[in-house]
Structures are given as C-alpha cells and as structure tokens.
Design a protein around this motif. Structure first.
Motif, PDB file in Angstrom:
ATOM      1  N   LYS A   1      12.826  54.668  21.221  1.00 54.63           N
ATOM      2  CA  LYS A   1      11.537  54.557  21.902  1.00 54.63           C
ATOM      3  C   LYS A   1      10.636  53.584  21.139  1.00 54.63           C
ATOM      4  O   LYS A   1      10.616  53.582  19.902  1.00 54.63           O
ATOM      5  CB  LYS A   1      10.878  55.927  21.998  1.00 54.63           C
ATOM      6  N   PRO A   2       9.862  52.756  21.848  1.00 50.42           N
ATOM      7  CA  PRO A   2       8.937  51.843  21.173  1.00 50.42           C
ATOM      8  C   PRO A   2       7.907  52.612  20.348  1.00 50.42           C
ATOM      9  O   PRO A   2       7.408  53.665  20.779  1.00 50.42           O
ATOM     10  CB  PRO A   2       8.265  51.086  22.326  1.00 50.42           C
TER      11      PRO A   2
ATOM     12  N   PHE B   1       7.103  57.388  24.049  1.00 47.98           N
ATOM     13  CA  PHE B   1       6.972  56.499  22.908  1.00 47.98           C
ATOM     14  C   PHE B   1       7.031  57.286  21.600  1.00 47.98           C
ATOM     15  O   PHE B   1       6.805  58.500  21.578  1.00 47.98           O
ATOM     16  CB  PHE B   1       5.638  55.734  22.980  1.00 47.98           C
TER      17      PHE B   1
ATOM     18  N   ARG C   1       4.706  48.266  17.870  1.00 45.51           N
ATOM     19  CA  ARG C   1       4.718  47.173  18.843  1.00 45.51           C
ATOM     20  C   ARG C   1       3.584  47.276  19.864  1.00 45.51           C
ATOM     21  O   ARG C   1       3.312  46.315  20.594  1.00 45.51           O
ATOM     22  CB  ARG C   1       6.060  47.152  19.576  1.00 45.51           C
TER      23      ARG C   1
ATOM     24  N   PHE D   1       7.043  46.968  27.920  1.00 42.91           N
ATOM     25  CA  PHE D   1       8.289  47.165  27.168  1.00 42.91           C
ATOM     26  C   PHE D   1       9.528  47.033  28.054  1.00 42.91           C
ATOM     27  O   PHE D   1      10.636  46.872  27.549  1.00 42.91           O
ATOM     28  CB  PHE D   1       8.259  48.513  26.453  1.00 42.91           C
TER      29      PHE D   1
END
Length: 317
Positions: free
Chosen positions: A3-4, A24, A47, A306
């Motif tokens: 996950k980001p 996330f 990010r 994303f």
C-alpha cells in the motif's frame, strides 16, 4: 501489493479514518511527539499527504519528503499548501470543491438571519426567564428588501447569492471581472470599497491568496458602516482582523458574523467581549453528509493518483 505510504496531517472522523487506513499505510503526523524522528524513519517512503484545508502542507514538510507525489486536501481551501514548492517538484495537489458548496452557503445565510433577528439572544431571553419577567424581546432588524453584496462570485458566492434572492434582497457582487453566469438583476461592482458602500450585508466568499490578503481592510469595513453587517465564510486572512475588531468595538461597523479567525481555534479574546458579533467554530461545511462526501473525494483523489489516473478535482496536476 504494498500500500502507498501517506502522511496524515490531522484527524478525520472514524468513517474516513477506517477506509483511509485500509487503502494506505498511514503515518499520523499530528500524533508524532518527535516529528523530525518520524521524517527520519519514514520520510523517504511517503508518496502522498492527506491534509485539511487549514493545516495544509508547508514548504518545510514538503522538503522533508523527497518522494512526495501528491497532496490531497480535505476542504476547498488550499492556501495553507505551499503551491510554489509543489510546482517546483511536480507534486500534484487536489481539494474537495462542490461537495461542500451548498452547506457553506446555507450557513452564511443562516448567520445573517440569526444575527439580524437576534436569534441567539432571543433564545436566552426565553430560557433565563426574561420573557416572563421583562416582557417582549427588544426589536431587531429585518432582512428582506435590503441590499447584499458578495465579494467573490465563485462556487460558494454564487450559491449564497441564489439563496439571498429568496429573501427579496438586491444582489451586487465584486470579482476580478463581471461573470457571464450571473443573472441580469445582479449588479457587478468592480471595487470592493464601492460594493461595501452600496450594501447592508457583505458576504466574503473569496478563495484566499496573497492577492486577497486583508482585501477587507479598514476602507471596506468603514464603507459598510455602522448599520452594515459583514459575514465571512471564506478564510480569516481575507479580513484585516485588527481593523475589524476596532470597528466593531467603536460601532463603526454594525455587526459581523464570522466562521473563521486568525489563529483559530484560539481566537483573539477581544471578540468575546463584543455583543455585535456571531461567532462560529469554522464549521460551515459541518454536516454529516458533506463531511462524508469530502472524505470520499479526498481518498478518491489519492486512489486515482496512485492508479496513474487524472485527479478528480485538481488544483495542480
């Protein structure tokens, strides 16, 4: 799939926090006792930023995140995000317009009505026994048939003006130029001082920027006058707060209804000693329905980024 990683600048309601955590890897800036240590540990992983309009993201925070790609703002205002720093690095920025527009307009009009008709004091008059002991509440001022000015005819300003028409108010507005979507009865007045001179109620609905800082200053406030009312549902920086307080204290300005303040929630204590202001806790968008929609749009913008798609509501893309 990993996950980001995102940095969360401030708290959200549980209905937003749960799906945010699910989508996330979330690092809570507002809970970190040692923020430099947080950046040292995870700064290179982050990010995205999830923030709120009043919290934004400073140049210092942006600089501490070398792989930052996107900032998603929960709110329509993005003046607290350093856009120059974002532009220089190609960082995308989004906000949550439209979903909160009508609620903000509703509260602005409600504040005008409540202050004009003395509704807060009148309820106290009933509750504390003054009605029974002293008789009828002191007379207040009508709204219908007067003149209203809207400073900034964007999304929110337009919705405010639409609502004011229902109270048989004459509508004037000021902006950088006349708007072709404004119906013919609405009058364009280029100069904010001239606008304030003409109206009884002045609504401030501008987006905040360096160009609009203190646009409502001493001249505008004095032009609105001792019978006028200022209603701010935009940003505190659009008004010279010291000039406003002085005008309210001296009665050079009749009254003000305010949802935003410099340094909020620790507002200037001078406001608390005034009987000609209506104070609200920056909650113009504060309905369950709108806050859920704002949270969804914040997440949708992050998800779109994303996934390699366009932002749904870009500020910088």
């Amino acid at each position: 799939m990993t996950k980001p990683h995102i940095l969360q600048m401030g708290p959200y309601p549980e209905w937003d926090q749960v799906p945010l955590d699910a989508a996330f890897t979330v690092h809570r800036y507002f809970e970190a006792a040692d923020k430099p240590a947080l950046f040292a540990a995870v700064g290179k992983d982050i990010r995205g930023i999830a923030t709120r309009g009043e919290l934004g993201a400073s140049a210092e925070i942006i600089a501490a995140l070398p792989n930052l790609e996107v900032i998603s703002v929960y709110g329509v205002g993005y003046d607290a995000v350093d856009l120059n720093a974002c532009w220089a690095r190609g960082i995308r920025v989004s906000n949550t317009p439209d979903v909160l527009t009508k609620d903000v307009a509703d509260l602005g009009v409600a504040m005008m009505l409540a202050l004009s008709r003395g509704m807060i004091g009148a309820e106290t008059w009933v509750r504390d026994g003054s009605w029974a002991a002293k008789g009828l509440y002191p007379l207040k001022s009508r709204v219908w048939g007067k003149k209203a000015g809207v400073l900034g005819l964007g999304r929110i300003g337009f919705e405010v003006a639409k609502r004011l028409q229902g109270f048989d108010l004459d509508i004037s507005y000021s902006d950088v130029s006349a708007k072709d979507f404004a119906p013919e009865p609405w009058q364009f007045v280029a100069d904010p001082v001239a606008l304030a001179t003409e109206v009884d109620f002045l609504f401030v609905t501008l987006a905040a920027s360096a160009a609009t800082r203190h646009i409502v200053g001493k001249e505008v406030i004095e032009a609105l006058g001792s019978e006028g009312m200022l209603i701010n549902i935009s940003r505190a920086s659009n008004i010279d707060e010291d000039a406003l307080l002085t005008a309210l204290e001296t009665k050079a300005l009749g009254s003000a209804a305010l949802d935003v303040f410099e340094g909020e929630p620790k507002l200037n204590p001078r406001f608390l000693g005034l009987d000609n202001v209506l104070l609200q806790p920056h909650h113009a968008s504060g309905t369950v329905e709108t806050r859920k929609a704002m949270g969804q749009l914040l997440r949708d913008n992050l998800t779109a980024h994303f996934a390699g798609r366009d932002l749904l509501t870009p500020v910088l893309s």
